[in-house]
Motif scaffolding. Structure first.
Motif, PDB file in Angstrom:
ATOM      1  N   ARG A 207       0.819  -1.207   0.000  1.00  8.01           N
ATOM      2  CA  ARG A 207       0.000   0.000   0.000  1.00  8.01           C
ATOM      3  C   ARG A 207       0.853   1.257   0.000  1.00  8.01           C
ATOM      4  O   ARG A 207       0.512   2.253  -0.644  1.00  8.01           O
ATOM      5  CB  ARG A 207      -0.922  -0.015   1.227  1.00  8.01           C
ATOM      6  N   LYS A 208       1.980   1.210   0.698  1.00 11.53           N
ATOM      7  CA  LYS A 208       2.834   2.390   0.777  1.00 11.53           C
ATOM      8  C   LYS A 208       3.376   2.783  -0.590  1.00 11.53           C
ATOM      9  O   LYS A 208       3.373   3.966  -0.964  1.00 11.53           O
ATOM     10  CB  LYS A 208       3.988   2.135   1.751  1.00 11.53           C
ATOM     11  N   THR A 210       2.053   1.979  -3.479  1.00 15.24           N
ATOM     12  CA  THR A 210       0.907   2.402  -4.286  1.00 15.24           C
ATOM     13  C   THR A 210       0.569   3.867  -4.029  1.00 15.24           C
ATOM     14  O   THR A 210       0.365   4.652  -4.961  1.00 15.24           O
ATOM     15  CB  THR A 210      -0.317   1.527  -3.982  1.00 15.24           C
ATOM     16  N   GLU A 211       0.512   4.231  -2.763  1.00 15.66           N
ATOM     17  CA  GLU A 211       0.187   5.614  -2.394  1.00 15.66           C
ATOM     18  C   GLU A 211       1.265   6.573  -2.892  1.00 15.66           C
ATOM     19  O   GLU A 211       0.969   7.676  -3.366  1.00 15.66           O
ATOM     20  CB  GLU A 211       0.033   5.719  -0.880  1.00 15.66           C
ATOM     21  N   TYR A 212       2.517   6.150  -2.790  1.00 10.51           N
ATOM     22  CA  TYR A 212       3.647   6.975  -3.243  1.00 10.51           C
ATOM     23  C   TYR A 212       3.545   7.270  -4.739  1.00 10.51           C
ATOM     24  O   TYR A 212       3.693   8.417  -5.176  1.00 10.51           O
ATOM     25  CB  TYR A 212       4.953   6.247  -2.921  1.00 10.51           C
TER      26      TYR A 212
END
Length: 240
Positions: A207-208, A210-212
């Motif tokens: 998720r990290k 992806t968010e980045y």
């Protein structure tokens, strides 16, 4: 003037790109002025010039200046090949050839170069926006995103500075789509990037990351749109 310039540039393109196999380039880089392909290369330029100038030998000076200068420029390039960045050297090489062509055109059909347009408000605005969406935007994005540490992902095999080049190119495309009033192109570009990024995100399962990636993409597109709209707004003020 324009017709002559196009003919000379086309002859250059034919000789330098269309009829110059990579094998010739490699042989020239190894043997330099002793390479037989260097002289075949110059001969192709001469033939292309003669044909495109329609066997009109009133341009005899062009048939001397361009091939001879091309030979000299190529010799210099071949000897600097291992000393200067090849991309920079390629750009300087092509620029030198185009300057020679401009000189030849001026000999036969004199023209004046007026650089006043560079200091016109519209030109200055356009150059400012180009600087903004390339260098300035890259610094802004790096500053914003630097608060997150993703060093663990930097170990993956990627092309050097590929992300930065992709960002600059996508912002340039968005900017040009906006100022030419082709907003559908912006949508197409966002969709295309989403499709390519989807495989990265699905493989990452993180998720990290992806968010980045999403934050970086949104900031990049947002800056390009802001500069595009800002350009159009200021342009309307200039034209009033």
């Amino acid at each position: 003037m324009l017709t002559l310039a196009i003919k000379l540039i086309l002859a250059h393109a034919i000789g330098d790109f269309l009829f110059q196999p990579y094998k010739w380039v490699q042989h020239k880089e190894k043997h330099k002025h002793k390479s037989k392909y260097l002289y075949w290369h110059i001969l192709i330029h001469v033939i292309a010039l003669i044909v495109l100038l329609q066997f009109n030998f009133k341009y005899w000076l062009a048939l001397i200046i361009i091939p001879v200068s091309h030979y000299i420029i190529d010799i210099i390039k071949l000897h600097l090949n291992t000393k200067i960045n090849p991309r920079l050297l390629f750009g300087l090489d092509q620029l030198a050839h185009l300057l020679v062509i401009a000189l030849v055109v001026k000999i036969y059909q004199p023209y004046n170069i007026n650089l006043e347009f560079l200091f016109q408000p519209k030109t200055l605005l356009f150059l400012t926006c180009l600087l903004g969406i390339t260098k300035a935007s890259a610094i802004i994005m790096r500053t914003i995103i630097s608060k997150w540490d993703l060093s663990e992902y930097n170990k993956e095999s990627t092309l050097e500075d590929a992300g930065a080049y992709i960002g600059v190119l996508e912002r340039l495309f968005v900017f040009m789509f906006i100022i030419t009033n082709h907003w559908e192109g912006v949508g197409f570009l966002i969709t295309a990037k989403s499709v390519f990024r989807f495989s990265d995100l699905s493989k990452a399962k993180d998720r990290k990351l992806t968010e980045y990636i999403l934050i970086g993409s949104l900031i990049s597109f947002g800056l390009a749109i802001a500069f595009g709209l800002g350009y159009e707004y200021v342009l309307t003020l200039i034209e009033k």
